[in-house]
Every structure is written in structure tokens, then in C-alpha cells.
Design a protein around this motif. Sequence first.
Motif, short mmCIF file in Angstrom:
data_model
loop_
_atom_site.label_atom_id
_atom_site.label_comp_id
_atom_site.label_asym_id
_atom_site.label_seq_id
_atom_site.Cartn_x
_atom_site.Cartn_y
_atom_site.Cartn_z
N ASP A 7 -11.76 7.05 7.97
CA ASP A 7 -12.11 6.35 6.70
C ASP A 7 -12.26 4.95 7.00
N VAL A 52 -6.57 -4.01 5.42
CA VAL A 52 -6.49 -2.52 5.47
C VAL A 52 -7.93 -1.96 5.39
N ASP A 53 -8.26 -1.02 6.29
CA ASP A 53 -9.46 -0.54 6.57
C ASP A 53 -9.38 0.53 7.38
N ARG A 80 -7.28 7.55 13.69
CA ARG A 80 -7.92 6.63 12.78
C ARG A 80 -9.01 7.45 11.91
N SER A 106 1.76 5.24 1.25
CA SER A 106 1.47 6.21 2.18
C SER A 106 2.03 7.49 1.67
N VAL A 123 0.86 -1.34 0.02
CA VAL A 123 -0.01 0.19 -0.08
C VAL A 123 0.67 1.28 -0.05
N ASP A 159 -0.12 10.21 6.27
CA ASP A 159 -1.11 9.41 6.27
C ASP A 159 -0.93 7.86 5.53
N ARG A 160 -1.26 6.73 6.15
CA ARG A 160 -0.91 5.50 5.51
C ARG A 160 -2.38 4.57 5.70
N PRO A 161 -2.44 3.60 4.92
CA PRO A 161 -3.43 2.81 4.97
C PRO A 161 -3.24 2.00 6.41
N THR A 183 -7.39 4.55 7.31
CA THR A 183 -6.06 5.15 7.31
C THR A 183 -5.78 5.57 8.70
#
Length: 704
Positions: free
Chosen positions: A584, A549-550, A582, A513, A511, A536-538, A552
Amino acid sequence: MNKISMLAFASFLTLHFSTNSFADEVTTTTVQESALSSVTISDSQDTDTEVSGFFDVSVKELPASLHILSFKKLEENNIQKLSDITILDASASDSYNAAGYWDALSVRGFTLDNRTSYLRENLPINAETFIALDNKEQIDVLKGLSGAQVGVSSPGGVVNYKVKRPTIKDLREVKMQVGEQGSFLTAADVGGRVESAPEFGYRLNLAQENLAPELKNAEGSRSLVSFAGDWNRSSATLLQTELEWSRRSQPSQAGFSLLGNKLPDPVNPRLNLNNQAWTQPVVFEGVTGSAGLKHNLSSSWNLQVVAGFQNLTTDDRLAYPYGCSAENNYDRYCSDGTYDLYDFRSDDEKRATYSGKVSFDGVLKTAVLTHKLSVGVMSAQQQTRVQKQAYNYVGVGNVEGTAQLPENPALTDEGTNRDSTTTDVFVFDNLKYQSWNLWLGLRHSMMNRESIRTDGSRAVSHDQAFTLPWFALSYDFEKFLTYASVAQGVESFVTPNKVDYTHAGEYVPDVISHQYEVGLRGTEENTWFITAFHIDRPLILDQKPLYQVDGTAEHQGVEFGGEYRFSRWHFEGSAMALKARRKDATVASSLNNKNPINVPSHTLRAQASYLISDVKGLTLSTRLVQEGARAVTADNAVTLPTWTRWDVGASYARALGGVKTQWRVSVDNVLDTRYWQESPEQYGHLYLYPGQARTFWFSLQAAL
């Protein structure tokens, strides 16, 4: 002599015998751009910033946050392992640091992935092992996203180990260290040039230690043998090689946890829950090495070729507390202090890393611009080979550590073998115009990930490719530098290898970032810095059977610090304020706007020393370490309070009978404060680790 004085004297006794003075810096061999008659042997480390993707660039010029920890700094602060550097850098904190296990570091609130975020001599290594520091010249911590610089890595940053290289002068040093509980270390450091052929240099490091830590039932041992050599073949060509073998055997420490919904009072940090009669040590053994060529093609262009390898063997064992089936809670212990205990054994794990890099560095001038260019190719392959594992329920343990249960070493759990190959093509350009610098970086990473269970089932393979840019603009105001940068990075995840996950042991697709950073940095002797960042990272949702992944994680923060000398005073420190959230999430939408687990709200590191005028050579020092509140649970219903630790020490330099000596004494956590140091989540379980107890150490260094 009172009890405290006796403990302080007995805790850490260190003797050094060296042909060099204490002020001498260990040197490395480097090829200079303007090499004329010979390759210059020079003091390192202000211009070697290869970990940041550049060459011949002063650290003070870099538009990035890079903290260089020299061997001298590590030794002065009794840094024995990587996680100890958290007392020196506010951006770094603990992230599941269990005694006897490999180190896990968090930078800017993101845990560094031990598979992808560590380098050795600027080449990728696997840090799922214990890494000895006896033969390391320095540790570089590059903070923030570094995709364009090193490829796949955690958004928090990258750690690079640099080994000790041959010295100019003969070095003969022997070290002996005695610990308060009976630890005993002997080490030797020998280096120099071959007398009959000074174009050849050598460096040999040996270490043997019996480990007797403050933690009960955790005695062990470790060994190290390493060699580094170089050959100044001509005025333009330098060949370097180094090889290291190490072994460490020591029982690991199981973590504590919540008791139902209650945060228990901090426990005695000497209490070990891994104390069954059948408890076995975790054993790390590894052989690591590299060989490189540095060649001046001209006065402006250089060629570098380097290759490295790492072969690791691990026996991973633990009397493993995990959950409370009696209360149907599998992420914490029972409210009465009991827990389910498992016999975990994974012997003969094999991890191998092979890497190589070819790069060309040079300087071009076009009109009013000066270009510093670096182009190259790097390839790295990682292999993990495991056997079937034991992971068997053996009964109910308790937080007092009094339960003795039967062992069950039956190999009932399949493992997962994994292969990862990454090939990177990169280019960097530093365009300079008067006091302006424009920095451009681009890296194209091509990756193949494969995994298969040890029974031959669930073979999975996928390919991905990413182009990772990095841009920065800086301006030099002579007394200080200001910069702004934008970066992208790519990160890799692996599903925990436990049967209750849907895709146990398999790779999760990589993923992307993003990071934005601005900074100010002083460039004079009394240095200082202020840095603001947004990353920001997944975010991975670790809720069995899901590992995916759920949403960011968004981390925004400010770091500042510096070093100041005034008369007989020396001040040094750093601080970080961090807002981590956390957002989204869809599967776990109730966690949006919550703090991530085990991320401190702020950190502070401060040191001060004073050279006493009335007693020549005597310096008094003190250190303060503080970390803010951390979330223990994902819903933030339970948090760890802010904790503060105070250390004091003194050093005394004096010549005795013509022998230069350096005496040091220190008391860490002088008030013996009890606190929970961190609250990591591991395999969907919430753990608690206590801060260290009051610890005394004493050292004596003598140079002949």
C-alpha cells in the motif's frame, strides 16, 4: 596444555562465593492476596505477570506470548547484555547492535523503539543507554502488540527488566571474571533481612569491569552500584524501594556496508573502523529508581502505587562512515572500499523519564462467573535535552581501517529538544467460567508531543488520543491451553536529527497497528507452544529528505518451541517462520510486495544437554543458532544468505573439601564461521555487521 585449552582457560574465569547453594533461587518480596499474619516472602516468578496487564495470573494461563528469562538462565548462557538473548529466543534478532552502543532488539521482525518499548519494574524507561544486568532478577519479553497492556510501544513487543529484591536467607556472593583479551570483572551481591528487625530487607549489588572485547581498539570500563530495600510494615502492607547508578565508557563500532552494488565477503569481526587517533568513547551514565506500595484492602482487593524516575547523561561520539560522494551514493560505500568519514560528537545529552501508576486489583463473583479486575491510571513524561553537535566531513576512509584523518570537533549542527507526556487510563477483566476464560482490556492514552531546535527555531506541538482494545478467549484442556486474541497498539516515531531531513528531530504523529494471534500451549512439566500471528503497522519511508508514513508492513508468522526432559537428556528450543511484506505504499510504490530490510525469513534456536552417568556431575551441552536470508536493499536486489552458528560447552558440579563448586566451559562459534549477522538501515544508510568470532569462556563458581 594446547593453545585452544589455554585460550579457553584464560577467556572467562568466574568465581562465586555464596552462603546459599547453587540450587537456591533468588527470591522477591510480594504481597499475597490472602495475606494473614504477614506478607509472604516467596519464590518469584510464575505468577507475577503484571507486565501483561494482569495480577495473580499464572504465565501458563496467559493468552499471550510471554518469555521469562530468569537470572539463572542468563548466567548459564553468559548473557552480558540484552542483545545476547537472541541466542535463546527465535522471535528475537539483532537490529543495529553495534559494540559499545545501546542494545537494539527486533521481535517478530519489528525493531523495538528504545524510547517506548522498554519497562523497568513495569514502568516506562528510556533504553537509549546501556542497561546493566548484574542487578536484574529477570527479563520478560512480551511478544506482539501490547497497546492495551502498556500503551505506546512497538508492535513487536515489550521488554521489562525486574531488579533483584531482598532475599529470605543471607546472600553473600562475590564474582570475579577474567576475559581472553584482558577483561576483568569484580562484582558483589549481598542481601537478606536485618537481624534485629526482620521486617526490613536489603539487597546491594556492586560491579566494576575493565572491558577488553574481541573487537580491536574498543577497550573501556563500566561500573554499577544498586540498592533495593523493603519494609513489611504490617500483615497487609509492603513498601519497596530501589536505586541504581551505572556508568559505561567504551568506543562504539562503525558498521560496514555494500561496496557499490556488491555484497562484500564477511570481514574479520575484530576489525574496528572507529580507530582514528581522535576517537573517543561513548559514555553512558544514569541514575534510576522506583518506590512502591502494595496494600491488601481486603482478602480480595489490592492497591498498588508505584513511582519511578530515570536520569541519563550520554556523550555520543563516533568516527562515522556515511556514504560515497565520489559515486553519488549516500546509502552505501564506494565500490573500491572507500567511504566518506565524519567526525560526530554529541556531548552531554540529557534524557529524563518520570512515571507513576496507581492500580486496584480484585476478584468479584457474579452468578457462575468469576471476574479478575484491574483498573488504574499511569502517567509518564520523557524529556530529551541536547547541545549543538559536531557532524563534520573529515575525508575518505577505507574498509581496511588504515586511513588516518584529521579531526574536526566544531559544533556546527543544531540538536532538537523533545518533550513527551502520556496519561493512560486502563481497565482489564478476566471472566472465568469453568474451563473458559474471556479476557477484555481497554486503555485510553492521551499524548502530547513537543519539540524545538536548540537555536529556538521550529517549535512544534501536537496532541493525540487513542483508545486501544484487546480481546482474547482461551480454553483450558488440562494438559494444554488454546487461545485467540485481537489487539490494537499505538506507535511513536521521531525524524532523525540530521540537517538533510525536512523535519529533522521532530515527532511524526503517532499511528495505530493491529494484531491477530492464535496459540496452543502445553501446561505440564515438558512445556511446548505453537503460535501464529498477523501484524500490520504503518511503515515509515526513510528516504532523505522524507521521513514519513508510506504504506504498511505486514508480518505473518508461526512460532513454535518447547522444553523436554527425558532421562539424562534436556532439550530446549524455538523456531519462527516469518513472511514480511511492504504494501500500500504510494510514494515508494515500487517497494510494494518487497521484504523489509533486515528481517530474517526464519530463525532457529536449539539447545541440548546430557548428564554423563560415568562421571557424576558432568554435563555436556551444545547449541545451534540459525537465521534465514535478510534483505539488504529495499528493492531486495541484495540479500544476506542464511547463516548458522554452533556452540559447545560443558559443566561440572563437584564438592571439593566441603565446598560446592560449579565449573563451566564454552566455545561460541566453535567452527569460527564468518558471516554477516545483520543488515540494518540507519538514517537512510545501509550497514552490515559481522557475526562474532570464535569465543572461549570459562567459569568457576564456589559456594561456601
